[in-house]
Every structure is written in C-alpha cells, then in structure tokens.
Write a protein that holds these residues in place. Sequence first.
Motif, short mmCIF file in Angstrom:
data_model
loop_
_atom_site.label_atom_id
_atom_site.label_comp_id
_atom_site.label_asym_id
_atom_site.label_seq_id
_atom_site.Cartn_x
_atom_site.Cartn_y
_atom_site.Cartn_z
N HIS A 3 0.84 -1.19 0.00
CA HIS A 3 0.00 0.00 0.00
C HIS A 3 0.88 1.24 0.00
O HIS A 3 2.00 1.24 0.54
N GLY A 55 -7.40 6.42 5.49
CA GLY A 55 -7.06 5.03 5.24
C GLY A 55 -7.29 4.12 6.44
O GLY A 55 -7.54 4.57 7.56
N ARG A 56 -7.19 2.82 6.18
CA ARG A 56 -7.40 1.80 7.21
C ARG A 56 -6.06 1.15 7.57
O ARG A 56 -5.18 1.00 6.72
N GLU A 85 -3.73 -1.25 5.85
CA GLU A 85 -4.66 -2.17 5.23
C GLU A 85 -5.27 -1.53 3.98
O GLU A 85 -6.13 -2.10 3.33
N SER A 86 -4.85 -0.31 3.69
CA SER A 86 -5.22 0.42 2.48
C SER A 86 -4.16 1.50 2.31
O SER A 86 -3.25 1.63 3.14
N ASP A 87 -4.26 2.31 1.28
CA ASP A 87 -3.37 3.46 1.17
C ASP A 87 -3.64 4.41 2.34
O ASP A 87 -4.78 4.56 2.78
#
Length: 342
Positions: A3, A55-56, A85-87
């Motif tokens: 990410h 983001g996450r 877990e994301s960008d």
Amino acid sequence: MGHSIALNFEDGVTRFVEARAGETIADASYRLGINIPLDCRDGACGTCKCRVESGRYDGGSYIEDALTEEEAAEGLALACQARPESDLVVAIPSTSAACKTRPQSYEVGLRSVERLSETSIAFSLDAPAGLAFLPGQYVSLRVPGTEQRRAYSFSSAPGADALSFLVRDIPQGLMSTWLREAARPGAAMEFTGPSGSFYLREVTRPLLFLAGGTGLAPFLSMLGKLVGTGCDQPVHLVYGVTNDADLVGVDALEDYAARIDSFSFSTVVAAEASQHPRKGYVTAHIAPEQLHGGEVDVYLCGPPAMVDAVRAWLGAQGVTPASFHYEKFSPSAPADAQRLAA
C-alpha cells in the motif's frame, strides 16, 4: 499486497513510500532512508506517535503509556506498530529535514499555455514518472532563466497524464510575464514537491469548499479525485472573485457537477459594476443548510483577507466546523512566502 503511504511532515513536504505486505509505517519509511521519529520499535515509548488522516490500518500492539484508547480513537497511531490495510495519509510530527529527507525535484516539459481571460492563465506540464501528490497540494516551480520560484497548486487530479495549474496574470509578475511572452511548448521546467498540508482528507461528512480567485485550482484537483473515488456526502463550492474577468474554470465546475451527483456550486463577483447575478463576498452566499449545524468539513483557499474574513464570519454565526482547513496565498510572492496552510 502493498500500500502507498503519504508521509506529510510539519514543514509541508510530502514523501510517498510503498509499504510491503505486513510492513509497518516505520519499517517502510526507514527502508527508504526516511528516519521518522522512533526509539523503541516495541510500542512502549510513544516516540513514533503520528496521526493517520486517511485510510485503514491495524494499530498493532502497544502499552497504554505509549498510546491511550482516546488517542487511538482520534486517529493517532504508533508508526512502529501500525500496518496499512489500504493506502494511508499520515501526518508526521517532525520536519522533513529532521527525518533526513527533502522535497523531490523534477524536470519536465511545458505542454501548453492557455489564456483563460485578461487576468488568468492556465498551463500544463508533462507528468513525470513516479510523481504522486495529494489533491490540494502544490509545487515550487522555478521561473525559467532565473533562480526565483513560485508556488502553484495542482488543478489536475492525481494520476492525470499532465499536470495542470491556474495562475493569476500579474502585469509585472515574473512567472506571468514569462508565460505570456516567452513560453513555448517543450520548454524545460523544473519544480520541487509535492508540498502542503492543505489537501483533501478522507470524506466522512459534508464538505464546504470556499475558493477565492485562482484559489480555485486545488478544488479542481479535489473534485477530480472525487470523480475517481465517488462521494456519498454533499459537496458545495462557493467560488468568489473580484471582477467578471477573474471568473474562470466555470466550464470545469459544470462538468464536475454533471459527474458528481452530490456536488453543487455557486459563483460570486465582488465588484459593484458587475452584471453577475450574485454579487458581494463569499460569506454572503453561504446558506445556513450548507453549514450542517457545524457537522461539516470546511476547506478554504484564497487571499489572506478572505481567509480572515471567513474565520470571523463563522465565529459570528456561532458555528464551529468539525474541521477547518485553509490556505492563504499571495499570487506574486516568492515560493517560500506564498502559502500559509492549516
């Protein structure tokens, strides 16, 4: 799967790093030689505390002394423990120099120059490979043939094949004069960036955009981003200028209004002699329902007097927005004095 992490430093410099699967924010940064604050790596000291603005992520394991439950609920995280877990967009509480990094420099070709009106010019540059930025940010562009720099916000969205900018045409302005009299397609242009803490955060509530003059540019970039991601929150833009000739980019706003169901906008001209249907200042054309009782994120980009007037007006309305992000700019000042963001 990796990410992208946008590290935004206190001095406005932004560096993008790619985190490998399972890698923490700190590990990804240090692998590229960006030494963000860090002591223990065990979630015990709190030295690497940062704010995840978008983001996450998995916050990992840590002790209460390093990060309280209240801080974690507010979006604070420990870089030595947090795994994307994301960008992500992460605000680092240190300067880029202290973290042993600096803005990146690029040399590209000039694509086009377009006079939009007697007071405004648009120009575009080739987009260099690997450049990433957050919608709303700017670059420091060297005026060809000089060592002087000017700061301009992107009007293009991240990922576009050309970088676009909107400039006020100042008769004796250094960059304005070059664009007007000497610029030719293919001319070499050098810039550093991206920079700036004025950028679109994760959209979780209604948005109110307030633009003054060429302060429209960063909002065009933000709207371009929203076209790609979608937006289920209402977004309203009030765009104010001094004179009729300053009102440019309306066709682009109409296009975004057609492509983003939740987006609307209004334009305002301050000059008494204007024939525009809405006259006066931006604050006179903000409807109470657009403030959503304070449950709204306000973004404002314009001259210092406009920023100060809007802040005073909000106070007089007794409304405190959930967040208020602004950027003051001076069109003709050197790059290091052109922008003040919060």
